[in-house]
Write a protein that holds these residues in place. Structure first.
Motif, PDB file in Angstrom:
ATOM      1  N   GLY A   1     -84.057 -20.807   9.796  1.00 55.43           N
ATOM      2  CA  GLY A   1     -84.389 -21.939   8.967  1.00 55.43           C
ATOM      3  C   GLY A   1     -84.510 -23.236   9.723  1.00 55.43           C
ATOM      4  O   GLY A   1     -84.328 -24.309   9.162  1.00 55.43           O
TER       5      GLY A   1
ATOM      6  N   ILE B   1     -94.847 -19.138   2.476  1.00 53.16           N
ATOM      7  CA  ILE B   1     -93.434 -19.209   2.082  1.00 53.16           C
ATOM      8  C   ILE B   1     -92.932 -17.785   1.855  1.00 53.16           C
ATOM      9  O   ILE B   1     -93.457 -17.063   0.998  1.00 53.16           O
ATOM     10  CB  ILE B   1     -93.236 -20.037   0.796  1.00 53.16           C
ATOM     11  CG1 ILE B   1     -93.722 -21.476   1.002  1.00 53.16           C
ATOM     12  CG2 ILE B   1     -91.757 -20.026   0.388  1.00 53.16           C
ATOM     13  CD1 ILE B   1     -93.656 -22.325  -0.255  1.00 53.16           C
ATOM     14  N   ALA B   2     -91.964 -17.372   2.668  1.00 50.14           N
ATOM     15  CA  ALA B   2     -91.321 -16.072   2.490  1.00 50.14           C
ATOM     16  C   ALA B   2     -89.937 -16.326   1.912  1.00 50.14           C
ATOM     17  O   ALA B   2     -89.144 -17.068   2.489  1.00 50.14           O
ATOM     18  CB  ALA B   2     -91.213 -15.334   3.822  1.00 50.14           C
ATOM     19  N   SER B   3     -89.660 -15.715   0.762  1.00 53.78           N
ATOM     20  CA  SER B   3     -88.387 -15.934   0.090  1.00 53.78           C
ATOM     21  C   SER B   3     -87.690 -14.593  -0.127  1.00 53.78           C
ATOM     22  O   SER B   3     -88.086 -13.804  -0.986  1.00 53.78           O
ATOM     23  CB  SER B   3     -88.610 -16.632  -1.256  1.00 53.78           C
ATOM     24  OG  SER B   3     -87.383 -16.801  -1.954  1.00 53.78           O
ATOM     25  N   GLY B   4     -86.669 -14.331   0.682  1.00 53.96           N
ATOM     26  CA  GLY B   4     -85.896 -13.108   0.552  1.00 53.96           C
ATOM     27  C   GLY B   4     -86.731 -11.844   0.660  1.00 53.96           C
ATOM     28  O   GLY B   4     -86.492 -10.869  -0.061  1.00 53.96           O
ATOM     29  N   VAL B   5     -87.692 -11.832   1.581  1.00 51.62           N
ATOM     30  CA  VAL B   5     -88.614 -10.705   1.696  1.00 51.62           C
ATOM     31  C   VAL B   5     -87.930  -9.500   2.341  1.00 51.62           C
ATOM     32  O   VAL B   5     -87.378  -9.591   3.434  1.00 51.62           O
ATOM     33  CB  VAL B   5     -89.868 -11.092   2.511  1.00 51.62           C
ATOM     34  CG1 VAL B   5     -90.703  -9.860   2.857  1.00 51.62           C
ATOM     35  CG2 VAL B   5     -90.707 -12.092   1.743  1.00 51.62           C
TER      36      VAL B   5
ATOM     37  N   ASN C   1     -84.456  -9.121   3.884  1.00 50.37           N
ATOM     38  CA  ASN C   1     -84.081 -10.436   3.353  1.00 50.37           C
ATOM     39  C   ASN C   1     -84.489 -11.586   4.276  1.00 50.37           C
ATOM     40  O   ASN C   1     -83.675 -12.435   4.644  1.00 50.37           O
ATOM     41  CB  ASN C   1     -82.577 -10.475   3.091  1.00 50.37           C
ATOM     42  CG  ASN C   1     -82.170 -11.667   2.236  1.00 50.37           C
ATOM     43  OD1 ASN C   1     -82.942 -12.142   1.396  1.00 50.37           O
ATOM     44  ND2 ASN C   1     -80.971 -12.174   2.453  1.00 50.37           N
TER      45      ASN C   1
ATOM     46  N   SER D   1     -86.452 -15.014   5.107  1.00 56.79           N
ATOM     47  CA  SER D   1     -86.955 -16.233   4.453  1.00 56.79           C
ATOM     48  C   SER D   1     -87.368 -17.249   5.504  1.00 56.79           C
ATOM     49  O   SER D   1     -86.674 -17.444   6.503  1.00 56.79           O
ATOM     50  CB  SER D   1     -85.884 -16.853   3.541  1.00 56.79           C
ATOM     51  OG  SER D   1     -85.513 -15.964   2.496  1.00 56.79           O
TER      52      SER D   1
ATOM     53  N   GLY E   1     -88.265  -9.693  -3.063  1.00 59.37           N
ATOM     54  CA  GLY E   1     -88.582 -11.055  -2.655  1.00 59.37           C
ATOM     55  C   GLY E   1     -90.038 -11.394  -2.891  1.00 59.37           C
ATOM     56  O   GLY E   1     -90.810 -10.622  -3.473  1.00 59.37           O
ATOM     57  N   LYS E   2     -90.438 -12.574  -2.412  1.00 53.39           N
ATOM     58  CA  LYS E   2     -91.787 -13.076  -2.640  1.00 53.39           C
ATOM     59  C   LYS E   2     -92.407 -13.569  -1.330  1.00 53.39           C
ATOM     60  O   LYS E   2     -91.722 -14.139  -0.480  1.00 53.39           O
ATOM     61  CB  LYS E   2     -91.772 -14.234  -3.641  1.00 53.39           C
ATOM     62  CG  LYS E   2     -91.228 -13.865  -5.024  1.00 53.39           C
ATOM     63  CD  LYS E   2     -92.190 -12.956  -5.772  1.00 53.39           C
ATOM     64  CE  LYS E   2     -91.691 -12.683  -7.187  1.00 53.39           C
ATOM     65  NZ  LYS E   2     -92.599 -11.785  -7.931  1.00 53.39           N
TER      66      LYS E   2
END
Length: 281
Positions: free
Chosen positions: A3, A16-20, A62, A64, A99-100
Motif C-alpha cells: 500500500g 483498483i484491486a480490492s481483496g482480489v 487477498n 489490494s 474481491g473486485k
C-alpha cells in the motif's frame, strides 16, 4: 509494507484491486500443484479429462492496490508466486474468485505467448491485429509503415509467422500491441526476448505511453528490467502481496532475500598463512 503511496501528479486511478483472490481447480493431476500457476492456467481450459482428483490452487490471495495513470508498475516474485495470474486479471482475462478488480479504461495484454496466426505473414498479422485493437482500415494504413519499421523484420515481414524466431515474433507483437496507446498496457515478459537495441526501443515506447497518461504493468524475471523501466513495483510471494513501493526499494529487498548466495571460501582460502615462527618450523 503493502500500500505504498506511489501516485502520480494527476492522482487519477486506472486500476483498483480490492481483496482480489484467484483460485483454480486443477483436475487429473498426480502431483502437487499448489504453487504451479502455469500448470493451473493450462488445465483451466481443458475439458473431458478423466479426473484422478481435484486440487485447489490459490494463485492470488487477498491482494489490494491502487494504480494511477502515468505509472509503470513492475510485478516481481519467484515462479508460482501468482505474477502472471494477477497480470491476466488486470487485463480482464481472469476474473477474481473473491474481491473486485476495477479497470478505468481499456486494457491491452502484450506477452510472448500472445496469439498470432502462424500461417499468415507478418504483414497480414499487422492488418488483423491492428484492427482487432480497434483501428479502422484507414488508421492501419497510416500507421502501417511505422509498425513495420519498429518491428524491424526486414524481408521477413512477407514470410509466414511460423518462420520467425521467438525474438522476431516478440518484436512484431510489441509493435502491433503498442500501435494504439491503451489506457492500461499489460506486458508479460515481452522484453525478455530481443537484443539490446530492441529493448531500448521498447522501453522508449513504454515511456511514450506513460507520457500520454497510460498505465503500464510489467512482469519480468529480470529485476534489472523492472528497476530500469518501472517507477513502482509489487512483490508477490505465494500469491500474497508482501511489498508495494518504489521499484528500486522493492527490487533491493527482493534480491536481498532471493539473490545469489555468496560462494563459500575454498579449502585453500581457509588454510592458515605461512609463518616464520621457529616453533612452527
Amino acid at each position: 509494507m503493502a500500500g505504498a503511496d506511489a501516485t502520480r501528479a494527476d492522482g487519477s486511478p486506472s486500476v483498483i484491486a480490492s481483496g482480489v483472490s484467484i483460485t483454480y481447480r486443477v483436475y487429473g493431476t498426480g502431483r502437487s500443484a499448489e504453487n504451479d500457476e502455469n500448470n493451473a492456467l493450462s488445465r483451466l481450459f481443458q475439458r473431458g479429462t478423466k479426473s484422478l482428483g481435484v486440487r485447489e490452487v490459490h494463485a492470488v490471495k487477498n491482494v489490494s492496490f491502487v494504480a494511477y495513470r502515468g505509472q509503470s508498475i513492475g510485478i516481481i516474485g519467484r515462479n508460482g508466486s501468482g505474477k502472471s495470474t494477477l497480470l491476466r486479471s488486470v487485463a480482464g482475462l481472469v476474473p477474481p474468485t473473491e474481491g473486485k478488480m476495477w479497470l478505468g479504461g481499456r486494457a491491452s495484454l502484450l506477452g510472448v505467448n500472445a496469439a498470432l496466426m502462424p500461417k499468415l505473414s507478418g504483414r497480414q498479422n499487422i492488418w488483423i491485429g491492428a484492427q482487432a485493437l480497434g483501428l479502422t482500415p484507414h488508421e492501419v494504413r497510416e500507421r502501417f509503415e511505422d509498425i513495420i519499421e519498429f518491428a524491424d523484420l526486414g524481408e521477413f515481414i512477407d514470410l509466414p509467422m511460423r518462420s520467425y524466431s521467438s525474438g522476431m515474433g516478440a518484436r512484431l507483437r510489441f509493435a502491433i500491441s503498442t500501435a494504439v496507446i491503451p489506457d492500461i498496457l499489460v506486458v508479460d515478459e515481452a522484453l525478455a526476448t530481443g537484443d539490446a537495441t530492441f529493448k531500448n526501443r521498447a522501453q522508449g515506447r513504454i515511456a511514450e505511453i506513460r507520457e500520454q497518461a497510460g498505465t503500464v504493468f510489467m512482469v519480468s524475471h529480470n529485476a534489472g528490467t523492472i528497476k530500469s523501466t518501472c517507477d513502482r513495483a509489487l512483490w508477490l510471494d505465494r500469491g500474497e502481496l508482501v511489498m508495494d513501493g518504489p521499484a528500486g526499494e522493492v527490487v533491493k529487498a527482493y534480491t536481498a532475500k532471493y539473490g545469489r548466495k555468496k560462494t563459500p571460501p575454498t579449502a585453500a582460502a581457509k588454510k592458515p598463512a605461512a609463518t616464520n615462527d621457529p616453533q612452527q618450523s
